[in-house]
Write a protein that holds these residues in place. Structure first.
Motif, PDB file in Angstrom:
ATOM      1  N   ILE A 195       0.843  -1.189   0.000  1.00 49.78           N
ATOM      2  CA  ILE A 195       0.000   0.000   0.000  1.00 49.78           C
ATOM      3  C   ILE A 195       0.881   1.242   0.000  1.00 49.78           C
ATOM      4  O   ILE A 195       2.030   1.209   0.445  1.00 49.78           O
ATOM      5  N   ALA A 196       0.353   2.315  -0.536  1.00 50.70           N
ATOM      6  CA  ALA A 196       1.078   3.579  -0.577  1.00 50.70           C
ATOM      7  C   ALA A 196       0.093   4.722  -0.401  1.00 50.70           C
ATOM      8  O   ALA A 196      -1.061   4.644  -0.832  1.00 50.70           O
ATOM      9  N   SER A 197       0.548   5.781   0.247  1.00 49.25           N
ATOM     10  CA  SER A 197      -0.304   6.936   0.470  1.00 49.25           C
ATOM     11  C   SER A 197       0.564   8.186   0.561  1.00 49.25           C
ATOM     12  O   SER A 197       1.736   8.112   0.950  1.00 49.25           O
ATOM     13  N   GLY A 198      -0.013   9.327   0.195  1.00 44.05           N
ATOM     14  CA  GLY A 198       0.755  10.558   0.269  1.00 44.05           C
ATOM     15  C   GLY A 198      -0.043  11.748  -0.233  1.00 44.05           C
ATOM     16  O   GLY A 198      -1.263  11.673  -0.438  1.00 44.05           O
ATOM     17  N   TYR A 199       0.666  12.839  -0.415  1.00 43.72           N
ATOM     18  CA  TYR A 199       0.060  14.099  -0.848  1.00 43.72           C
ATOM     19  C   TYR A 199       0.670  14.513  -2.183  1.00 43.72           C
ATOM     20  O   TYR A 199       1.895  14.504  -2.349  1.00 43.72           O
ATOM     21  N   LEU A 200      -0.187  14.859  -3.152  1.00 46.57           N
ATOM     22  CA  LEU A 200       0.248  15.272  -4.481  1.00 46.57           C
ATOM     23  C   LEU A 200      -0.246  16.680  -4.763  1.00 46.57           C
ATOM     24  O   LEU A 200      -1.446  16.959  -4.686  1.00 46.57           O
ATOM     25  N   TRP A 201       0.703  17.562  -5.061  1.00 47.16           N
ATOM     26  CA  TRP A 201       0.369  18.923  -5.507  1.00 47.16           C
ATOM     27  C   TRP A 201       0.600  18.995  -7.007  1.00 47.16           C
ATOM     28  O   TRP A 201       1.650  18.596  -7.501  1.00 47.16           O
ATOM     29  N   GLN A 202      -0.391  19.497  -7.744  1.00 50.18           N
ATOM     30  CA  GLN A 202      -0.307  19.586  -9.198  1.00 50.18           C
ATOM     31  C   GLN A 202      -0.655  21.002  -9.632  1.00 50.18           C
ATOM     32  O   GLN A 202      -1.707  21.520  -9.281  1.00 50.18           O
ATOM     33  N   ARG A 203       0.235  21.605 -10.396  1.00 52.84           N
ATOM     34  CA  ARG A 203      -0.012  22.954 -10.919  1.00 52.84           C
ATOM     35  C   ARG A 203      -0.167  22.877 -12.426  1.00 52.84           C
ATOM     36  O   ARG A 203       0.712  22.366 -13.133  1.00 52.84           O
ATOM     37  N   GLU A 204      -1.294  23.384 -12.911  1.00 50.56           N
ATOM     38  CA  GLU A 204      -1.602  23.413 -14.339  1.00 50.56           C
ATOM     39  C   GLU A 204      -1.318  24.819 -14.875  1.00 50.56           C
ATOM     40  O   GLU A 204      -1.750  25.816 -14.297  1.00 50.56           O
ATOM     41  N   PHE A 205      -0.594  24.884 -15.988  1.00 55.80           N
ATOM     42  CA  PHE A 205      -0.286  26.165 -16.616  1.00 55.80           C
ATOM     43  C   PHE A 205      -1.090  26.297 -17.908  1.00 55.80           C
ATOM     44  O   PHE A 205      -1.111  25.388 -18.739  1.00 55.80           O
ATOM     45  N   ALA A 206      -1.764  27.438 -18.063  1.00 56.29           N
ATOM     46  CA  ALA A 206      -2.590  27.667 -19.242  1.00 56.29           C
ATOM     47  C   ALA A 206      -2.640  29.157 -19.544  1.00 56.29           C
ATOM     48  O   ALA A 206      -2.446  29.989 -18.650  1.00 56.29           O
ATOM     49  N   GLN A 207      -2.903  29.507 -20.801  1.00 58.08           N
ATOM     50  CA  GLN A 207      -3.006  30.908 -21.186  1.00 58.08           C
ATOM     51  C   GLN A 207      -4.180  31.588 -20.497  1.00 58.08           C
ATOM     52  O   GLN A 207      -4.144  32.799 -20.236  1.00 58.08           O
ATOM     53  N   SER A 208      -5.218  30.816 -20.189  1.00 55.41           N
ATOM     54  CA  SER A 208      -6.395  31.383 -19.524  1.00 55.41           C
ATOM     55  C   SER A 208      -6.192  31.578 -18.030  1.00 55.41           C
ATOM     56  O   SER A 208      -7.019  32.201 -17.368  1.00 55.41           O
ATOM     57  N   GLY A 209      -5.103  31.025 -17.489  1.00 51.89           N
ATOM     58  CA  GLY A 209      -4.825  31.153 -16.058  1.00 51.89           C
ATOM     59  C   GLY A 209      -4.342  29.842 -15.470  1.00 51.89           C
ATOM     60  O   GLY A 209      -4.734  28.767 -15.937  1.00 51.89           O
ATOM     61  N   ASN A 210      -3.498  29.914 -14.464  1.00 50.65           N
ATOM     62  CA  ASN A 210      -2.958  28.724 -13.827  1.00 50.65           C
ATOM     63  C   ASN A 210      -3.920  28.171 -12.783  1.00 50.65           C
ATOM     64  O   ASN A 210      -4.777  28.890 -12.262  1.00 50.65           O
TER      65      ASN A 210
END
Length: 238
Positions: A195-210
């Motif tokens: 088993i595995a567990s954790g925290y994931l932060w994801q940043r999306e970059f786009a012309q309309s805004g991040n």
């Protein structure tokens, strides 16, 4: 070892605090790795994510492929998958994806540094708009893992895992489209289950805004390997 654990906890805590101005999403996965030959393995994965609402899945993945153990620390792979995104409980976008990847591991003592390079081609269909599109994406991930209570990952081992992954889309703007940072822990229960567990932060970059996304990750990993030389591979949030 204590310093590494403290650093992971600091990263997880820091990202969790920053996420309070937004919301937490769910990221659940089941993976199966089947070693069919000393050189070949089959990998399959299913995912459910609750992006807009933690408790209600609005995204899924079903994917798999075949890998080849070129050497002990070098594993080319070819994969295929189907992906779906829902909005208001209706299908919003469907994706069919194929990819080629190469994984090169570098070991330093108990630490394993996994370098993963991936090239993807995707085809999309949006039923509401009856629109088709495609995409070419390149990804690189540096994944660091270390066993905490043994010299290697084996049944009964607790391990720490952290990675950073960058995404580049060659068919759209901006070129640098996404960044992921993950920190968490895993436990190898026996020869087949982990088993595995954790925290994931994801940043999306786009012309309309991040946009920032914050996931709590939980995975069940199944390994089928009848050989005497067993290796436990944890793909992490993918």
């Amino acid at each position: 070892m204590k310093r590494l654990s403290a650093l992971l906890m600091f990263l997880v805590t820091g990202y969790y605090i920053s996420a309070q101005t937004e919301h937490i999403s769910s990221f659940n996965a089941v993976t199966v790795t089947y070693k069919v030959h000393p050189k070949y393995f089959i990998y399959a994965e299913g995912q459910l994510r609750g992006i807009e609402d933690y408790s209600y899945p609005d995204y899924y993945e079903i994917k798999g492929g075949v890998g080849y153990n070129l050497t002990k620390n070098h594993k080319p792979f070819i994969g295929i998958g189907r992906y779906g995104t829902y909005k208001d409980r209706l299908m919003d976008k469907e994706e069919f994806r194929v990819w080629l990847q190469d994984v090169i591991d570098v070991k330093a003592g108990k630490f394993k540094f996994e370098n993963r390079f991936r090239a993807e081609k995707s085809w999309f269909y949006e039923p509401k708009k009856d629109a088709h599109s495609d995409r070419i994406r390149l990804r690189y991930r540096l994944n660091i893992s270390v066993p905490l209570n043994s010299e290697s990952v084996k049944p009964g081992t607790l391990f720490a895992n952290a990675y950073d992954e960058v995404f580049f889309v060659t068919t759209e703007k901006p070129l640098f489209a996404r960044n992921r940072v993950f920190g968490g822990f895993g436990y190898q229960i026996d020869e087949n289950f982990g088993i595995a567990s954790g925290y994931l932060w994801q940043r999306e970059f786009a012309q309309s805004g991040n946009k920032n996304l914050h996931f709590l990750y939980l995975a069940l990993n199944i390994t089928i390997d009848d050989s005497d030389d067993k290796h436990y591979h944890f793909p992490g949030a993918d």
